[in-house]
Scaffold this active site. Structure first.
Site, PDB file in Angstrom:
ATOM      1  N   SER A 132       0.808  -1.226   0.000  1.00 23.77           N
ATOM      2  CA  SER A 132       0.000   0.000   0.000  1.00 23.77           C
ATOM      3  C   SER A 132       0.837   1.270   0.000  1.00 23.77           C
ATOM      4  O   SER A 132       0.374   2.316  -0.463  1.00 23.77           O
ATOM      5  CB  SER A 132      -0.935   0.010   1.211  1.00 23.77           C
ATOM      6  OG  SER A 132      -0.192  -0.139   2.420  1.00 23.77           O
ATOM      7  N   GLY A 164      -1.922  -4.255   0.971  1.00 25.14           N
ATOM      8  CA  GLY A 164      -2.015  -5.465   1.773  1.00 25.14           C
ATOM      9  C   GLY A 164      -1.069  -6.567   1.368  1.00 25.14           C
ATOM     10  O   GLY A 164      -1.039  -7.630   2.008  1.00 25.14           O
ATOM     11  N   ASN A 193       3.926  -5.556   5.691  1.00 30.90           N
ATOM     12  CA  ASN A 193       2.738  -6.317   6.094  1.00 30.90           C
ATOM     13  C   ASN A 193       3.101  -7.648   6.743  1.00 30.90           C
ATOM     14  O   ASN A 193       2.321  -8.179   7.543  1.00 30.90           O
ATOM     15  CB  ASN A 193       1.814  -6.541   4.891  1.00 30.90           C
ATOM     16  CG  ASN A 193       1.104  -5.266   4.486  1.00 30.90           C
ATOM     17  OD1 ASN A 193       0.582  -4.544   5.326  1.00 30.90           O
ATOM     18  ND2 ASN A 193       1.102  -4.963   3.197  1.00 30.90           N
ATOM     19  N   ASP A 223      -5.198   6.460  10.159  1.00 34.71           N
ATOM     20  CA  ASP A 223      -4.908   5.092  10.608  1.00 34.71           C
ATOM     21  C   ASP A 223      -3.509   4.963  11.203  1.00 34.71           C
ATOM     22  O   ASP A 223      -3.145   3.924  11.761  1.00 34.71           O
ATOM     23  CB  ASP A 223      -5.089   4.094   9.468  1.00 34.71           C
ATOM     24  CG  ASP A 223      -4.131   4.334   8.298  1.00 34.71           C
ATOM     25  OD1 ASP A 223      -3.196   5.140   8.425  1.00 34.71           O
ATOM     26  OD2 ASP A 223      -4.342   3.703   7.242  1.00 34.71           O
ATOM     27  N   HIS A 236      -0.491   4.662   7.086  1.00 32.84           N
ATOM     28  CA  HIS A 236      -0.232   5.103   5.717  1.00 32.84           C
ATOM     29  C   HIS A 236       0.091   6.595   5.670  1.00 32.84           C
ATOM     30  O   HIS A 236      -0.667   7.408   6.200  1.00 32.84           O
ATOM     31  CB  HIS A 236      -1.445   4.802   4.832  1.00 32.84           C
ATOM     32  CG  HIS A 236      -1.744   3.343   4.745  1.00 32.84           C
ATOM     33  ND1 HIS A 236      -2.691   2.729   5.545  1.00 32.84           N
ATOM     34  CD2 HIS A 236      -1.206   2.357   3.976  1.00 32.84           C
ATOM     35  CE1 HIS A 236      -2.736   1.447   5.270  1.00 32.84           C
ATOM     36  NE2 HIS A 236      -1.848   1.190   4.325  1.00 32.84           N
TER      37      HIS A 236
END
Length: 224
Positions: free
Chosen positions: A49, A86, A115, A199, A202
């Protein structure tokens, strides 16, 4: 124009049809095939991402900014962004062979691993997957740049240190280039949330020029 007739070992002028001389087989063997044109540079970015513009307007992520940088520097390089939000190193490994066959890149940027850490996957698996992808890209004739990641101290000092170091380890072992930390100057700011989306994972669009600045010096060396 001279046309070579190998079976009879003589040369005929295509213009006049006249026999112009005998030609030994050795001389015929010296006729060279046309030189193949050099491959046009194509850069494949295999990331997650952080490279797929998650939560951003299209054209504001670091890969899109890279295309502008290449144009500014008058480097004729095609960029293919195959990043998927992801994505893990295992997912990248499963997709890479098809991407190499389809695009035939001259350069590959591998920005994966974050991830894996978020999911607590074994470091050994992450290292093995990065090694496999690096080797596969190199065997396909591409130069490789590994883009590293780090995790916060709350993951445990030992885990965090080993995770941060595995990118350099793979790069050194496989003779690939490496960027130690994609989010240098972003995640290690005095206020670590300032450049992140709500979040807190990011980066905002404002952070992506710095991310490109972290990648560009090493990538530019490979493109020379």
């Amino acid at each position: 124009m001279i046309r070579y007739l190998r079976r009879r070992h003589f040369i005929v002028s295509a213009a006049t049809g006249a026999l112009v001389g005998l030609c030994a087989p050795a001389a015929l063997a010296q006729a060279k095939a046309p030189a193949q044109p050099a491959r046009a540079p194509l850069l494949l970015v295999l990331g997650d991402s952080l490279s797929a513009e998650y939560g951003l307007a299209r054209g504001t992520g670091w890969v899109a900014l890279l295309e502008k940088q290449l144009a500014q520097d008058k480097l004729n390089v095609t960029v293919v962004n195959a990043s998927v939000s992801g994505e893990t190193t295992s997912g990248g490994r499963s997709r890479l062979a098809a991407l190499l066959a389809q695009h035939k890149p001259t350069h590959v940027v591998i920005e994966l691993g974050g991830n894996d850490a978020l999911r607590g996957l074994p470091l050994k698996n992450t290292e093995e997957n990065l090694t496999w992808m690096t080797q596969a890209a190199q065997k396909a004739g591409a130069k490789v740049l590994l883009v590293g990641m780090q995790v916060p101290p709350n993951y445990g000092t030992d885990y965090a240190n080993k995770f941060a170091g595995l990118f350099a380890t793979v790069a050194q072992t496989q003779k690939a280039a490496v960027v130690p930390f994609l989010l240098k100057g972003v995640a290690d700011e005095p206020d670590p949330t300032r450049l992140f989306q709500p979040d807190r994972i990011h980066p905002r669009a404002e952070a992506h020029p710095q991310m490109l600045a972290n990648v560009w010096p090493e990538l530019k060396k490979l493109l020379r």
